[in-house]
Design an enzyme around this catalytic site. Structure first.
Site, mmCIF file in Angstrom:
data_model
loop_
_atom_site.group_PDB
_atom_site.id
_atom_site.type_symbol
_atom_site.label_atom_id
_atom_site.label_comp_id
_atom_site.label_asym_id
_atom_site.label_seq_id
_atom_site.Cartn_x
_atom_site.Cartn_y
_atom_site.Cartn_z
ATOM 1 N N GLU A 320 -4.815 -6.997 -0.945
ATOM 2 C CA GLU A 320 -5.199 -5.591 -0.873
ATOM 3 C C GLU A 320 -3.961 -4.733 -0.660
ATOM 4 O O GLU A 320 -3.188 -4.971 0.279
ATOM 5 C CB GLU A 320 -6.163 -5.344 0.291
ATOM 6 N N CYS A 321 -3.756 -3.752 -1.508
ATOM 7 C CA CYS A 321 -2.676 -2.770 -1.395
ATOM 8 C C CYS A 321 -1.324 -3.468 -1.223
ATOM 9 O O CYS A 321 -0.793 -4.022 -2.165
ATOM 10 C CB CYS A 321 -2.966 -1.789 -0.265
ATOM 11 N N GLY A 322 -0.749 -3.493 -0.019
ATOM 12 C CA GLY A 322 0.527 -4.169 0.169
ATOM 13 C C GLY A 322 0.468 -5.630 -0.210
ATOM 14 O O GLY A 322 1.421 -6.183 -0.778
ATOM 15 N N THR A 413 -5.870 -5.532 -5.550
ATOM 16 C CA THR A 413 -6.286 -4.151 -5.742
ATOM 17 C C THR A 413 -5.618 -3.259 -4.714
ATOM 18 O O THR A 413 -5.272 -3.713 -3.613
ATOM 19 C CB THR A 413 -7.815 -4.020 -5.619
#
Length: 422
Positions: A320-322, A413
């Protein structure tokens, strides 16, 4: 339901966090089992809440969370609940989501908890009462218990502010003199993480002493109230029964309610630290949360055991993200230096030219699963060649370009999961 209060304000930067941390510590010192909450999507404030009172803090989000999940969150017990608002009290999105717009006022309506307004009275006096009175009358379903005056310049300034509040019929719980030393360091996603604070215990002790000297704590406790909580609903489903979870200063953004729900359904959480160059342990899925990998990109790129273990992981892998950025081909830091990442996805992200991405997200995954969450980062996408993971829209229903990626058993994502959507 546990009686509680919501600490809110007309805007960000009014001093909510200082008041919240000080109150949590004061109440805990007085023998009150106080359960902290954070309104809206936020990872950083809840960690400070835990440091202040010793209890895990949980998010309450009316846009992302259905009533059943809010009911689970509100069934945490304690003698008293204290929830920190986000932004201004009534600030949310235009279109309601699961149970509201994401505004802190929605949580006040759903819980029946009265609101204590923290008012930054810098540069005004009686006019602050007009602002507070307007907020008190804006929504009849939200009760304003009173105000705490913040950044008061002098005894005369306090007297004038109190005169205004008296004329408006608003209770003043306390007045905090202006002090420049009671601040928490910030970076681009908000406060520095609690684990990174150089002397958090001393800072929280200062906030508590400050609040105890200038706020009527007994009156605040007496103002706490509560209505009927929504009935608890199903817990969010775990992504596997054995979950290898990256956890350190670079990978810390995962909501406590998810971990709590996964464990309640029998899932085993196996934490490991990429920054310590630890490979993920054997599990059904390896989950890389968001965090600040851009601040540690060199160490991650040099973590050979971690990267080799990730590339050879036998189960599913999700970021997720990072965490998504680390699964990609490369991450370019703010100085323009390229750092090679795991290469399990083709994503190339960059912080050299920052661009803020912020807002609620609704993701529709293959197979029809729908999830609610949010996106908050400053990176730009230079390459995203893999198949999209989901159709992602914002709170207004407009599609966004950050669809995430998938390649075989690997997915990622920019979207942070909060709850499954109906």
């Amino acid at each position: 339901m546990t009686p509680g209060l919501i600490v809110s304000a007309p805007r960000s930067g009014a001093g909510k966090t200082t008041v919240m941390l000080g109150l949590l510590r004061c109440l805990t010192e007085d023998g009150i089992a106080v359960q902290p909450y954070k309104c809206g999507p936020d990872y950083i404030d809840p960690a400070f809440h835990r440091a202040a009172c010793g209890r895990d803090s949980f998010n309450l989000d009316s846009w992302a969370m259905p009533a059943g999940l809010l009911g689970r969150q509100l069934a945490r017990g304690g003698d008293m609940a204290l929830a920190e608002g986000s932004m201004g009290l009534f600030d949310g999105v235009a279109r309601p989501g699961a149970t509201g717009t994401g505004a802190s006022a929605d949580i006040a309506r759903l819980t029946g908890w009265p609101v204590v307004l923290v008012l930054d009275v810098s540069g005004q006096a009686q006019t602050a009462a007009a602002l507070a009175l307007g907020m008190a009358r804006f929504r009849p379903d939200v009760q304003i218990a009173g105000v705490i005056l913040n950044r008061v310049a002098s005894p005369r300034h306090e007297r004038l502010c109190r005169l205004g509040m008296e004329a408006a019929g608003l209770r003043v719980f306390g007045a905090l003199p202006r002090r420049g030393d009671l601040t928490i360091a910030e970076r681009h996603l908000g406060l520095v993480q609690a684990v990174e604070h150089p002397d958090l215990e001393a800072a929280v002790a200062q906030y508590a002493a400050f609040l105890r000297a200038h706020v009527d704590l007994a009156a605040l406790r007496a103002a706490a109230a509560g209505g009927q909580a929504p009935a608890p609903g199903p817990a969010p489903r775990p992504p596997g029964q054995r979950i290898a979870l990256a956890q350190d200063a670079a990978f810390s953004f995962i909501y406590p309610h998810l971990l709590d729900a996964w464990r309640a359904q029998g899932a085993e959480i196996l934490p490991f630290s990429p920054l310590a160059d630890a490979p993920p342990p054997a599990a059904d899925i390896c989950w890389l949360p968001g965090g600040y990998p851009e601040l540690h990109a060199g160490r991650i790129a040099a973590a050979g055991r971690f990267l080799a273990g990730l590339r050879g992981f036998a189960g599913r892998v999700h970021g997720e993200c990072g965490g998504y950025m680390v699964l990609g081909a490369a991450l370019i830091d703010a100085e323009g230096q390229r750092h090679e990442m795991a290469g399990l996805l083709g994503l190339v992200s960059s912080y050299e030219k920052r661009r803020m991405h912020l807002g609620y997200r609704l993701a529709e995954l293959p197979g029809g699963t729908r999830q609610r969450g949010h996106e908050f980062h400053y990176s730009t996408i230079l390459a995203q060649p893999d198949a999209p993971l989901a159709r992602v829209t914002d709170a207004d229903g407009a599609e966004v370009a950050e669809t995430g990626s998938r390649r075989g058993a690997v997915s990622g994502t920019f979207f942070h999961l909060i709850a499954e959507a109906a």
